[in-house]
Motif scaffolding. Structure first.
Motif, mmCIF file in Angstrom:
data_model
loop_
_atom_site.group_PDB
_atom_site.id
_atom_site.type_symbol
_atom_site.label_atom_id
_atom_site.label_comp_id
_atom_site.label_asym_id
_atom_site.label_seq_id
_atom_site.Cartn_x
_atom_site.Cartn_y
_atom_site.Cartn_z
ATOM 1 N N PHE A 133 -7.735 -3.261 10.351
ATOM 2 C CA PHE A 133 -7.831 -3.949 9.065
ATOM 3 C C PHE A 133 -7.055 -5.272 9.027
ATOM 4 C CE2 PHE A 133 -3.658 -2.560 8.064
ATOM 5 C CZ PHE A 133 -3.558 -1.197 8.265
ATOM 6 N N VAL A 134 -6.300 -5.595 10.070
ATOM 7 C CA VAL A 134 -5.589 -6.871 10.083
ATOM 8 C C VAL A 134 -6.053 -7.795 11.206
ATOM 9 C CG1 VAL A 134 -3.549 -5.859 9.025
ATOM 10 C CG2 VAL A 134 -3.656 -6.110 11.529
ATOM 11 N N PRO A 168 -5.112 -8.229 -1.906
ATOM 12 C CA PRO A 168 -4.288 -7.339 -2.746
ATOM 13 C C PRO A 168 -3.974 -6.007 -2.070
ATOM 14 C CG PRO A 168 -5.935 -8.426 -4.080
ATOM 15 C CD PRO A 168 -6.244 -8.782 -2.659
ATOM 16 N N GLU A 169 -4.888 -5.509 -1.249
ATOM 17 C CA GLU A 169 -4.645 -4.226 -0.574
ATOM 18 C C GLU A 169 -3.610 -4.320 0.544
ATOM 19 O OE1 GLU A 169 -7.594 -5.718 -1.151
ATOM 20 O OE2 GLU A 169 -8.991 -5.422 0.540
ATOM 21 N N VAL A 177 6.015 -7.034 0.227
ATOM 22 C CA VAL A 177 4.947 -8.030 0.187
ATOM 23 C C VAL A 177 4.027 -7.651 -0.967
ATOM 24 C CG1 VAL A 177 2.908 -8.932 1.363
ATOM 25 C CG2 VAL A 177 5.028 -8.560 2.644
ATOM 26 N N THR A 178 3.840 -8.586 -1.892
ATOM 27 C CA THR A 178 2.971 -8.355 -3.037
ATOM 28 C C THR A 178 1.909 -9.450 -3.077
ATOM 29 O OG1 THR A 178 4.790 -7.347 -4.273
ATOM 30 C CG2 THR A 178 2.851 -8.039 -5.522
ATOM 31 N N VAL A 179 0.656 -9.029 -3.079
ATOM 32 C CA VAL A 179 -0.454 -9.981 -3.107
ATOM 33 C C VAL A 179 -1.187 -9.797 -4.428
ATOM 34 C CG1 VAL A 179 -2.509 -10.838 -1.921
ATOM 35 C CG2 VAL A 179 -0.652 -9.775 -0.604
ATOM 36 N N GLN A 228 4.005 0.487 4.043
ATOM 37 C CA GLN A 228 3.832 1.661 3.194
ATOM 38 C C GLN A 228 3.623 1.211 1.763
ATOM 39 O OE1 GLN A 228 6.955 4.609 3.485
ATOM 40 N NE2 GLN A 228 5.615 6.212 2.702
ATOM 41 N N ALA A 229 2.469 1.549 1.235
ATOM 42 C CA ALA A 229 2.149 1.251 -0.156
ATOM 43 C C ALA A 229 2.542 2.446 -1.020
ATOM 44 C CB ALA A 229 0.657 0.955 -0.298
ATOM 45 N N PRO A 230 2.763 2.228 -2.315
ATOM 46 C CA PRO A 230 3.155 3.333 -3.200
ATOM 47 C C PRO A 230 2.146 4.475 -3.150
ATOM 48 C CG PRO A 230 3.448 1.242 -4.307
ATOM 49 C CD PRO A 230 2.737 0.938 -3.021
ATOM 50 N N GLY A 231 2.655 5.689 -2.944
ATOM 51 C CA GLY A 231 1.794 6.863 -2.921
ATOM 52 C C GLY A 231 1.020 7.065 -1.643
#
Length: 127
Positions: free
Chosen positions: A62-63, A87-88, A123-125, A38-41
């Protein structure tokens, strides 16, 4: 069943991370398990799943080709190897599990079919 997700962190684009989901005190091999993010928003979305049969694996489009889900019954974990990160892919990643039978990607992709959830790992890319 308490699930513990770990392995998140900060990585540059193109890098790799390995997430692990553990179920201390449980025989995890009899549970189907999935990873969501889950990404922000944004809404929580399906990433990958594996049935109690380790040969049955399911991936969101997408993976595919970048992420691999696997289970280590000796360690009682379900892992998500993430390569070629973008990044996404930045999100909080959650593991989920359930002992009930399921068939096909559509079934495994439904968050409602999982009765147990971990706390999430970030997880931050970076680009």
């Amino acid at each position: 069943v308490q699930l513990q997700a770990s392995g998140g962190g900060l990585v540059q684009a193109g890098g790799s991370l390995r997430l692990s989901c553990a179920a201390p005190g449980r025989t995890f091999s009899t549970y189907a398990a999935g990873w969501f993010r889950q990404a922000p928003g944004k809404e929580r979305e399906f990433v990958a799943a594996i049935s109690w049969n380790p040969g049955d694996r399911y991936y969101e489009d997408f993976v595919k080709g970048r992420f691999t889900i696997s289970r280590d019954n000796a360690m009682n974990t379900v892992d998500l190897q993430m390569n070629s990160l973008k990044p996404e892919d930045t999100a909080v990643y959650y593991c989920a599990a359930d002992p009930s039978y399921c068939s096909g990607t559509k079934c495994y992709a439904r968050p409602s079919r999982y009765g147990y959830w971990g706390q999430g790992t970030q997880v931050t890319v970076s680009s």
